[in-house]
Design a protein around this motif. Structure first.
Motif, PDB file in Angstrom:
ATOM      1  N   SER A  74       0.813  -1.300  -0.106  1.00 19.74           N
ATOM      2  CA  SER A  74       0.003  -0.044  -0.033  1.00 19.74           C
ATOM      3  C   SER A  74       0.902   1.284  -0.102  1.00 19.74           C
ATOM      4  O   SER A  74       1.704   1.264   0.891  1.00 19.74           O
ATOM      5  CB  SER A  74      -0.900   0.188   1.406  1.00 19.74           C
ATOM      6  OG  SER A  74      -1.699   1.031   1.188  1.00 19.74           O
TER       7      SER A  74
ATOM      8  N   ASP B  36      -7.817   0.728 -11.823  1.00 19.02           N
ATOM      9  CA  ASP B  36      -7.752   0.689 -10.298  1.00 19.02           C
ATOM     10  C   ASP B  36      -7.022   2.085 -10.084  1.00 19.02           C
ATOM     11  O   ASP B  36      -6.920   2.151  -8.676  1.00 19.02           O
ATOM     12  CB  ASP B  36      -7.368  -0.489  -9.658  1.00 19.02           C
ATOM     13  CG  ASP B  36      -8.290  -1.753 -10.091  1.00 19.02           C
ATOM     14  OD1 ASP B  36      -9.385  -1.431 -10.182  1.00 19.02           O
ATOM     15  OD2 ASP B  36      -7.734  -2.645 -10.121  1.00 19.02           O
ATOM     16  N   THR B  37      -6.248   2.647 -10.858  1.00 13.97           N
ATOM     17  CA  THR B  37      -5.210   3.625 -10.392  1.00 13.97           C
ATOM     18  C   THR B  37      -5.937   4.988 -10.528  1.00 13.97           C
ATOM     19  O   THR B  37      -6.827   5.424 -11.478  1.00 13.97           O
ATOM     20  CB  THR B  37      -4.140   3.755 -11.263  1.00 13.97           C
ATOM     21  OG1 THR B  37      -3.321   2.423 -11.279  1.00 13.97           O
ATOM     22  CG2 THR B  37      -3.054   4.996 -10.674  1.00 13.97           C
TER      23      THR B  37
ATOM     24  N   SER C   9      -2.171   6.622  -6.837  1.00 18.19           N
ATOM     25  CA  SER C   9      -2.094   5.260  -6.102  1.00 18.19           C
ATOM     26  C   SER C   9      -3.082   4.175  -6.768  1.00 18.19           C
ATOM     27  O   SER C   9      -4.204   4.638  -7.273  1.00 18.19           O
ATOM     28  CB  SER C   9      -2.507   5.548  -4.393  1.00 18.19           C
ATOM     29  OG  SER C   9      -2.474   4.017  -4.043  1.00 18.19           O
ATOM     30  N   SER C  10      -2.781   3.002  -6.417  1.00 21.59           N
ATOM     31  CA  SER C  10      -3.726   2.055  -6.937  1.00 21.59           C
ATOM     32  C   SER C  10      -4.393   1.348  -5.923  1.00 21.59           C
ATOM     33  O   SER C  10      -5.391   0.523  -6.175  1.00 21.59           O
ATOM     34  CB  SER C  10      -2.972   0.932  -7.806  1.00 21.59           C
ATOM     35  OG  SER C  10      -2.051   0.355  -7.235  1.00 21.59           O
ATOM     36  N   ASP C  11      -4.042   1.483  -4.714  1.00 19.58           N
ATOM     37  CA  ASP C  11      -4.847   0.620  -3.861  1.00 19.58           C
ATOM     38  C   ASP C  11      -5.436   1.658  -2.577  1.00 19.58           C
ATOM     39  O   ASP C  11      -6.063   1.139  -1.625  1.00 19.58           O
ATOM     40  CB  ASP C  11      -3.909  -0.191  -2.971  1.00 19.58           C
ATOM     41  CG  ASP C  11      -2.405   0.599  -2.562  1.00 19.58           C
ATOM     42  OD1 ASP C  11      -1.586   0.613  -3.401  1.00 19.58           O
ATOM     43  OD2 ASP C  11      -2.504   1.061  -1.318  1.00 19.58           O
TER      44      ASP C  11
END
Length: 275
Positions: free
Chosen positions: A185, A227-228, A244-246
């Motif tokens: 993360s 997802d980003t 960020s992707s998460d």
């Protein structure tokens, strides 16, 4: 004049020539580095001959080999592009000292010197190599601080509770940060002069059909790419980009709204903690 001193002076001139190439040579980083390392060798041979050194070609060849070996050892963890941040004269002094030591080593092996002089020449160069090797983080931090101080924009960072600043890099006028909460993360942050608005910066990076730019608030834009999520905002004369992707988009937006100035020592902390 002692032959060892003449060899060291030749090496110092070669080192200065390398600094000139590093700062005024080709824009291509790899080409610049190769040119800096090897182009001055013929000049070193010519100067060694002019200095009337016995076995001048061997002195120059061995000296240059020792000089390149010293640079390779130094730049394994403190890359030369980072050292360039110290400025021309500081880098010039470093390369002149390295050149003097390298050519002194070449003279130590190639010239018929007394044993104490030969051992001294090799010992001084070995000491410089060990000193540079053991202080690479300090040298890199000094270069990084110099580069940050030379930036025209304000150093600001987002508010990311629970995250830790792990990496800092300075690329010309761009400051790159990596924050991590866990190995899986993280948030990347890019800080650069505000030469465009957040909307323009978002549109500039949305170069694929499946990328979508959306306005979240005034001077706050979000780029969606699978997802980003990438958030663009401005803080005075500074453009800030978080991606960020998460990490949830809501948290990125909150971090972008809570930017704060940061000092050089806080930015340098990750490198100090790795020592």
């Amino acid at each position: 004049m002692n032959a060892l001193i003449r060899a060291a002076l030749v090496g110092a001139v070669v080192g200065l020539a390398q600094a000139v190439i590093a700062f005024h040579g080709p824009e291509d980083a790899a080409g610049n580095l190769l040119l800096m390392l090897f182009a001055p060798l013929p000049a070193g041979m010519l100067l060694a001959w002019y200095a009337m050194l016995r076995n001048w070609w061997l002195v120059a060849l061995l000296g240059h080999f020792a000089l390149v070996a010293l640079y390779v050892g130094l730049t394994m963890t403190a890359p030369f592009p980072i050292l360039v941040g110290l400025g021309f004269w500081r880098v010039g002094l470093i390369t002149m000292a390295a050149g003097a030591c390298g050519y002194a080593v070449g003279a130590g092996f190639a010239l018929p010197l007394a044993t104490p002089l030969r051992v001294s020449a090799i010992g001084v160069a070995a000491s410089m190599f060990l000193a540079a090797w053991s202080n690479q983080d300090v040298i890199a931090l000094a270069a990084q601080a110099q580069a940050m101080a030379a930036r025209d924009t304000t150093n600001v960072v987002p508010d990311l509770p629970g995250f830790r600043l792990e990496e800092v890099a300075v690329l010309r006028q761009e400051l790159l940060l990596v924050y991590q909460r866990s190995p899986a993360s993280g948030v990347g942050v890019e800080i650069r002069p505000a030469t465009m608005t957040p909307e323009q910066a978002c549109d500039d990076e949305a170069d694929l059909e499946d990328m979508v730019c959306a306005e979240a608030a005034r001077d706050l834009w979000v780029l969606k790419d699978g997802d980003t999520r990438t958030v663009f905002t401005v803080h005075g004369d500074t453009l800030v980009e978080l991606h960020s992707s998460d990490v949830p988009e809501k948290q990125l937006l909150a971090a972008a709204r809570a930017l704060r100035p940061i000092g050089l020592w806080e930015l340098a902390a990750p490198a100090y903690e790795r020592q």
